[in-house]
Design a protein around this motif. Sequence first.
Motif, PDB file in Angstrom:
ATOM      1  N   LEU A  50       0.833  -1.215   0.000  1.00  0.00           N
ATOM      2  CA  LEU A  50       0.000   0.000   0.000  1.00  0.00           C
ATOM      3  C   LEU A  50       0.865   1.261   0.000  1.00  0.00           C
ATOM      4  N   PHE A  51       1.951   1.257   0.753  1.00  0.00           N
ATOM      5  CA  PHE A  51       2.868   2.395   0.751  1.00  0.00           C
ATOM      6  C   PHE A  51       3.465   2.589  -0.646  1.00  0.00           C
ATOM      7  N   GLY A  52       3.900   1.487  -1.256  1.00  0.00           N
ATOM      8  CA  GLY A  52       4.452   1.559  -2.613  1.00  0.00           C
ATOM      9  C   GLY A  52       3.451   2.106  -3.612  1.00  0.00           C
ATOM     10  N   LEU A  53       2.204   1.656  -3.498  1.00  0.00           N
ATOM     11  CA  LEU A  53       1.170   2.167  -4.405  1.00  0.00           C
ATOM     12  C   LEU A  53       0.883   3.645  -4.155  1.00  0.00           C
ATOM     13  N   ALA A  54       0.940   4.061  -2.902  1.00  0.00           N
ATOM     14  CA  ALA A  54       0.726   5.477  -2.594  1.00  0.00           C
ATOM     15  C   ALA A  54       1.823   6.326  -3.213  1.00  0.00           C
ATOM     16  N   VAL A  55       3.051   5.819  -3.204  1.00  0.00           N
ATOM     17  CA  VAL A  55       4.175   6.567  -3.762  1.00  0.00           C
ATOM     18  C   VAL A  55       4.075   6.671  -5.278  1.00  0.00           C
ATOM     19  N   ILE A  56       3.712   5.568  -5.948  1.00  0.00           N
ATOM     20  CA  ILE A  56       3.710   5.581  -7.416  1.00  0.00           C
ATOM     21  C   ILE A  56       2.316   5.779  -8.019  1.00  0.00           C
ATOM     22  N   ARG A  90      -0.021   8.279  -8.548  1.00  0.00           N
ATOM     23  CA  ARG A  90      -0.341   9.316  -9.551  1.00  0.00           C
ATOM     24  C   ARG A  90       0.419   9.106 -10.861  1.00  0.00           C
ATOM     25  N   PRO A  91       1.743   8.910 -10.811  1.00  0.00           N
ATOM     26  CA  PRO A  91       2.434   8.673 -12.077  1.00  0.00           C
ATOM     27  C   PRO A  91       1.984   7.373 -12.752  1.00  0.00           C
ATOM     28  N   LEU A  92       1.632   6.361 -11.957  1.00  0.00           N
ATOM     29  CA  LEU A  92       1.148   5.103 -12.533  1.00  0.00           C
ATOM     30  C   LEU A  92      -0.173   5.317 -13.255  1.00  0.00           C
ATOM     31  N   LEU A  93      -1.066   6.061 -12.650  1.00  0.00           N
ATOM     32  CA  LEU A  93      -2.347   6.376 -13.299  1.00  0.00           C
ATOM     33  C   LEU A  93      -2.111   7.176 -14.580  1.00  0.00           C
ATOM     34  N   PHE A  94      -1.245   8.164 -14.509  1.00  0.00           N
ATOM     35  CA  PHE A  94      -0.929   8.985 -15.675  1.00  0.00           C
ATOM     36  C   PHE A  94      -0.363   8.130 -16.801  1.00  0.00           C
ATOM     37  N   SER A  95       0.580   7.264 -16.473  1.00  0.00           N
ATOM     38  CA  SER A  95       1.191   6.433 -17.510  1.00  0.00           C
ATOM     39  C   SER A  95       0.237   5.352 -18.001  1.00  0.00           C
ATOM     40  N   SER A  96      -0.731   4.970 -17.197  1.00  0.00           N
ATOM     41  CA  SER A  96      -1.733   3.990 -17.641  1.00  0.00           C
ATOM     42  C   SER A  96      -2.701   4.601 -18.634  1.00  0.00           C
ATOM     43  N   VAL A  97      -3.039   5.867 -18.425  1.00  0.00           N
ATOM     44  CA  VAL A  97      -3.985   6.541 -19.308  1.00  0.00           C
ATOM     45  C   VAL A  97      -3.322   6.909 -20.632  1.00  0.00           C
ATOM     46  N   SER A  98      -2.121   7.437 -20.563  1.00  0.00           N
ATOM     47  CA  SER A  98      -1.436   7.871 -21.777  1.00  0.00           C
ATOM     48  C   SER A  98       0.077   7.697 -21.625  1.00  0.00           C
ATOM     49  N   PRO A  99       0.598   6.509 -21.953  1.00  0.00           N
ATOM     50  CA  PRO A  99       2.025   6.260 -21.750  1.00  0.00           C
ATOM     51  C   PRO A  99       2.925   7.198 -22.547  1.00  0.00           C
ATOM     52  N   ALA A 100       2.541   7.514 -23.774  1.00  0.00           N
ATOM     53  CA  ALA A 100       3.385   8.381 -24.609  1.00  0.00           C
ATOM     54  C   ALA A 100       3.486   9.787 -24.021  1.00  0.00           C
ATOM     55  N   VAL A 101       2.357  10.330 -23.582  1.00  0.00           N
ATOM     56  CA  VAL A 101       2.360  11.667 -23.000  1.00  0.00           C
ATOM     57  C   VAL A 101       3.115  11.658 -21.671  1.00  0.00           C
ATOM     58  N   ALA A 102       2.905  10.614 -20.871  1.00  0.00           N
ATOM     59  CA  ALA A 102       3.609  10.519 -19.588  1.00  0.00           C
ATOM     60  C   ALA A 102       5.111  10.461 -19.798  1.00  0.00           C
ATOM     61  N   GLU A 103       5.537   9.680 -20.780  1.00  0.00           N
ATOM     62  CA  GLU A 103       6.974   9.583 -21.053  1.00  0.00           C
ATOM     63  C   GLU A 103       7.526  10.916 -21.554  1.00  0.00           C
ATOM     64  N   ALA A 104       6.760  11.609 -22.366  1.00  0.00           N
ATOM     65  CA  ALA A 104       7.188  12.918 -22.853  1.00  0.00           C
ATOM     66  C   ALA A 104       7.287  13.931 -21.712  1.00  0.00           C
ATOM     67  N   ARG A 105       6.490  13.739 -20.672  1.00  0.00           N
ATOM     68  CA  ARG A 105       6.508  14.633 -19.516  1.00  0.00           C
ATOM     69  C   ARG A 105       7.568  14.244 -18.495  1.00  0.00           C
ATOM     70  N   GLY A 106       8.354  13.193 -18.784  1.00  0.00           N
ATOM     71  CA  GLY A 106       9.444  12.808 -17.899  1.00  0.00           C
ATOM     72  C   GLY A 106       9.136  11.672 -16.940  1.00  0.00           C
ATOM     73  N   VAL A 107       7.966  11.077 -17.066  1.00  0.00           N
ATOM     74  CA  VAL A 107       7.633   9.936 -16.206  1.00  0.00           C
ATOM     75  C   VAL A 107       8.372   8.716 -16.725  1.00  0.00           C
ATOM     76  N   ARG A 108       9.008   8.002 -15.831  1.00  0.00           N
ATOM     77  CA  ARG A 108       9.750   6.797 -16.233  1.00  0.00           C
ATOM     78  C   ARG A 108       8.775   5.618 -16.283  1.00  0.00           C
ATOM     79  N   VAL A 109       8.109   5.509 -17.422  1.00  0.00           N
ATOM     80  CA  VAL A 109       7.022   4.556 -17.604  1.00  0.00           C
ATOM     81  C   VAL A 109       7.497   3.119 -17.412  1.00  0.00           C
ATOM     82  N   ARG A 110       8.624   2.796 -17.982  1.00  0.00           N
ATOM     83  CA  ARG A 110       9.135   1.418 -17.878  1.00  0.00           C
ATOM     84  C   ARG A 110       9.435   1.051 -16.416  1.00  0.00           C
TER      85      ARG A 110
END
Length: 163
Positions: free
Chosen positions: A33-39, A41-61
């Motif tokens: 649960l702590f791990g999910l709390a940490v990741i 928002r970025p996980l949700l962002f990368s799930s919705v739009s991986p290309a945009v998230a990666e362009a915004r600097g999210v380390r999708v992989r």
Amino acid sequence: QATSTLTNVLFGNLLAVTDDQLVLFALVGGGVLFGLAVIGRPLLFSSVSPAVAEARGVRVRLLGVVFTILLALVVAMAVQVIGTLLLFALVVTPAATALSISARPRNAVAGAVLIALVGTEAGLVLSTMFNLPPTFPIVTLIAVLWATVVTVTTRRARRGAAT
């Protein structure tokens, strides 16, 4: 011995959880649960739009790897107690049901958790009342709910498309 081991892997044994297992599950569950709390928002962002998230600097992989590790921890814990079949039913079916009701991520997650909890509790009550193994009523209740929700939402979509 081999048949007993196979049965435990497939069906688990909800009623044979030890105190030590509960402590371990609570610690690992809290860490997950702590791990999910940490990741989250970025996980949700990368799930919705991986290309945009990666362009915004999210380390999708990296997020994918971390999420897979967290999921593996949950599966490794849960399969000991509830078995492979019930684990699959509790991971997939409530989420599919909730996504049929709402496309909003928070509503879908909350709905899936609620469906899994209520289905498990109701299934345990039924298994006690009718002297059944717990897996059968739990999976049956959750699957019937899924089938009902999918049928109702499909009919509504057809009616909406016809008008």
